[in-house]
Design an enzyme around this catalytic site. Sequence first.
Site, PDB file in Angstrom:
ATOM      1  CE  LYS A  95      46.993  84.734  52.778  1.00 39.76           C
ATOM      2  NZ  LYS A  95      46.198  83.513  52.507  1.00 39.76           N
ATOM      3  N   GLY A 156      44.837  74.239  54.030  1.00 42.80           N
ATOM      4  CA  GLY A 156      43.947  73.238  53.463  1.00 42.80           C
ATOM      5  C   GLY A 156      43.750  71.986  54.286  1.00 42.80           C
ATOM      6  CB  ALA A 182      46.415  78.484  56.835  1.00 41.44           C
ATOM      7  N   GLY A 183      43.876  76.441  57.612  1.00 40.63           N
ATOM      8  CA  GLY A 183      43.581  75.295  58.458  1.00 40.63           C
ATOM      9  C   GLY A 183      42.247  75.307  59.170  1.00 40.63           C
ATOM     10  CG  ASN A 204      39.921  78.943  49.427  1.00 43.54           C
ATOM     11  OD1 ASN A 204      40.889  79.043  48.702  1.00 43.54           O
ATOM     12  ND2 ASN A 204      38.753  78.600  48.939  1.00 43.54           N
ATOM     13  CB  THR A 205      40.317  74.302  52.145  1.00 39.66           C
ATOM     14  OG1 THR A 205      41.482  74.719  51.430  1.00 39.66           O
ATOM     15  CG2 THR A 205      40.107  72.813  51.942  1.00 39.66           C
TER      16      THR A 205
END
EC number: 2.8.1.10
Length: 254
Positions: A95, A156, A182-183, A204-205
């Site tokens: 990645k 995040g 992301a986000g 993830n976050t």
Amino acid sequence: MLTIADVEFESRLFTGTGKFSNSQVMLEAITASKSQLVTVAMKRIDFKMGLDDLLTPLRQAGVRLLPNTSGARNAKEAVFAAELAREMLGTHWIKLEIHPDPKYLMPDAIETLEAARILCEKGFIVMPYVHADPVLCRRLEEVGCAAVMPLASPIGSNQGLVTESFLKIIIEQARVPVVIDAGIGAPSQAARAMELGADAVLVNTAIASSASPIVMAECFKEAVQCGRRAFEAGLGRVQTGAVHTSPLTGFLNQ
């Protein structure tokens, strides 16, 4: 079934390994998510101390590792990190992340394209994290990237699909899988991404920072499945006005 390069994935939910309170919670959440592709930052791995704490549990879980170059500030550093990953982890999947700005972590388009070109020539399966730029995504396809990973909003941030208008264009034009990265901060946002036609999402976050990461992982799993099924079923067309579902006056004539 989702295919990237020559590998098939049943799950369209990809996950990360950062921000979990400990490795056991991380492993249980990833297992609950049914994710088959898990990204791990090369900068988090201390090869001098061994690989047991982070990597061994993941390998035992049977997931495919997707090392990332987070922390790289330019193409040269990203290529170095990718080559280290191939040597130490035995994978040519990478990645590609290059974000020199430590505040907003916005990806550097110029350095990313250059690194992608080099890595593809070296035989890597490259999945670049980029801004939601349709032109850039097309260029990355042309140099040989196996997938593109446009951001929904800053890493995040949990802001959701801020870039939705551009994501739609990327999905429409793409000839390789589109993984929205992301986000994404809520299962509903992941479902929306899948309804747009994204091939997968990476979360993830939103999972790791939840009060109950394992339950949240299950929620994201179900949301991604429902969003994909809705896309395949075909969503109704959005209308500018009301459209009645049955005759309004027919009963008056009876």
